[in-house]
Design a protein around this motif. Structure first.
Motif, short mmCIF file in Angstrom:
data_model
loop_
_atom_site.label_atom_id
_atom_site.label_comp_id
_atom_site.label_asym_id
_atom_site.label_seq_id
_atom_site.Cartn_x
_atom_site.Cartn_y
_atom_site.Cartn_z
N TYR A 91 69.79 -53.74 29.16
CA TYR A 91 69.80 -52.96 30.47
C TYR A 91 70.07 -51.27 30.37
CZ TYR A 91 71.38 -51.53 34.94
OH TYR A 91 71.58 -50.87 36.21
N VAL A 92 70.91 -50.89 29.60
CA VAL A 92 71.15 -49.41 29.49
C VAL A 92 70.08 -48.72 28.67
CG1 VAL A 92 72.76 -47.70 28.34
CG2 VAL A 92 73.68 -49.83 29.49
N PHE A 93 69.61 -49.11 27.56
CA PHE A 93 68.57 -48.72 26.85
C PHE A 93 67.21 -48.54 27.83
CE2 PHE A 93 64.76 -49.05 24.00
CZ PHE A 93 64.93 -48.05 23.30
N VAL A 94 66.81 -49.55 28.39
CA VAL A 94 65.65 -49.55 29.38
C VAL A 94 65.75 -48.96 30.42
CG1 VAL A 94 63.88 -50.78 30.49
CG2 VAL A 94 64.71 -51.75 28.26
N LYS A 95 66.94 -48.94 31.21
CA LYS A 95 67.22 -48.05 32.25
C LYS A 95 67.20 -46.44 32.02
CE LYS A 95 70.42 -47.23 36.02
NZ LYS A 95 71.59 -47.23 36.50
N LYS A 96 67.40 -46.08 30.63
CA LYS A 96 67.31 -44.67 30.09
C LYS A 96 65.99 -44.27 30.23
CE LYS A 96 71.53 -44.01 27.99
NZ LYS A 96 72.35 -43.86 26.87
N GLU A 100 65.64 -48.86 36.94
CA GLU A 100 66.66 -49.67 37.25
C GLU A 100 65.98 -51.18 37.29
OE1 GLU A 100 70.87 -50.67 39.11
OE2 GLU A 100 69.15 -50.04 40.50
N ILE A 101 64.90 -51.17 38.06
CA ILE A 101 64.17 -52.51 38.33
C ILE A 101 63.59 -53.23 36.81
CG2 ILE A 101 62.17 -53.59 39.52
CD1 ILE A 101 64.26 -53.23 41.41
N VAL A 102 62.89 -52.29 36.16
CA VAL A 102 62.49 -52.57 35.00
C VAL A 102 63.36 -52.95 34.07
CG1 VAL A 102 61.01 -51.74 32.97
CG2 VAL A 102 60.14 -51.14 35.16
N ALA A 103 64.36 -52.25 34.05
CA ALA A 103 65.84 -52.43 33.21
C ALA A 103 66.19 -53.73 33.37
CB ALA A 103 66.90 -51.50 33.21
N LEU A 104 66.30 -54.24 34.70
CA LEU A 104 66.84 -55.47 35.28
C LEU A 104 65.91 -56.69 34.53
CD1 LEU A 104 68.24 -54.66 38.55
CD2 LEU A 104 69.66 -55.42 36.62
N ILE A 105 64.52 -56.44 34.91
CA ILE A 105 63.40 -57.38 34.62
C ILE A 105 63.54 -57.82 32.92
CG2 ILE A 105 61.27 -57.94 34.42
CD1 ILE A 105 60.86 -56.39 37.09
N VAL A 106 63.74 -56.77 32.16
CA VAL A 106 63.85 -56.76 30.80
C VAL A 106 64.96 -57.41 30.25
CG1 VAL A 106 63.63 -55.64 28.54
CG2 VAL A 106 61.90 -54.96 30.50
N SER A 107 65.88 -57.05 30.88
CA SER A 107 67.26 -57.94 30.59
C SER A 107 67.33 -59.12 30.88
CB SER A 107 68.45 -56.99 31.45
OG SER A 107 68.39 -55.66 31.06
N VAL A 108 66.62 -59.80 32.11
CA VAL A 108 66.73 -60.63 32.44
C VAL A 108 65.76 -61.75 31.12
CG1 VAL A 108 65.64 -62.74 33.93
CG2 VAL A 108 67.08 -60.90 34.80
N ILE A 109 64.66 -61.04 30.85
CA ILE A 109 63.58 -61.87 29.93
C ILE A 109 64.54 -61.82 28.58
CG2 ILE A 109 61.70 -61.44 28.31
CD1 ILE A 109 60.61 -60.21 31.01
N ALA A 155 70.87 -60.54 38.35
CA ALA A 155 70.24 -59.16 38.55
C ALA A 155 70.00 -59.01 40.03
CB ALA A 155 69.08 -59.48 37.89
N LEU A 156 69.58 -60.19 40.96
CA LEU A 156 69.44 -59.98 42.33
C LEU A 156 70.67 -59.64 42.91
CD1 LEU A 156 66.57 -62.76 42.75
CD2 LEU A 156 66.06 -60.35 42.64
N ILE A 157 71.66 -60.26 42.51
CA ILE A 157 72.91 -59.85 43.47
C ILE A 157 73.42 -58.45 43.10
CG2 ILE A 157 75.30 -60.51 43.38
CD1 ILE A 157 74.74 -63.42 43.02
#
Length: 177
Positions: A91-96, A100-109, A155-157
């Protein structure tokens, strides 16, 4: 990690919610106990999330009667803790690098893949004597699916929570996120 009283109470609440989720079993010890851990990870960081995940998994295994023995469930619990760390750093790496949306999606995967195939392969030396290879492989899809659903709902919450709530329970500085 320095934890204040508010954060400790919030962690206790998430652990209690893990116990509730542990009652919602899908297959054996596969349950909705990791949703609060994923939410705690996103809100409070990897250490808090790992603690919630380990305790949550052990509560699920306890309510199932430790079907794969206590040592195996301890190993799985530690693996769940590591999944929270992987989810956090993803989440942190992708968010940088993105939003944030992309980071949450990748984190869920990442959470779904780690929760299913990767954790099972890491624990396979302990699981194969009980389940055999076909049994371990048969568990990959349900574990990944339920783990992914847990992470997706968390992630949705997280996304729906107002910033004021996120700031009240956050245990990491804004420079880390």
């Amino acid at each position: 990690m320095k934890i204040n009283t508010r954060q400790l109470v919030f962690m206790a609440l998430l652990i209690a919610l893990s116990f509730v989720g542990a009652q919602l079993k899908v297959f054996g010890t596969i349950a909705f106990d990791s949703l609060p851990a994923f939410l705690g990870t996103l809100l409070m960081g990897p250490v808090a999330g790992a603690i919630i995940a380990i305790i949550g998994h052990l509560l699920t295994a306890l309510t199932s009667g430790f079907p794969m023995t206590l040592p195996v469930h301890l190993a799985i619990g530690l693996g769940m803790g590591l999944i929270m760390v992987a989810t956090w750093y993803t989440y942190v790496f992708v968010k940088k690098a993105s939003s944030e949306i992309v980071a949450l999606i990748v984190s869920v995967i990442v959470a779904a893949v780690c929760n299913g195939p990767i954790l099972l392969l890491l624990c396979s030396p302990l699981l194969i004597p009980m389940l055999t290879w076909p049994g371990v492989i048969a568990m990959m899809f349900p574990l990944a699916l339920v783990g992914g659903i847990n992470a997706l709902i968390a992630a949705l919450i997280f996304k729906a929570l107002p910033l004021s709530v996120k700031n009240q329970v956050a245990s990491v500085t804004s420079t880390q996120v």
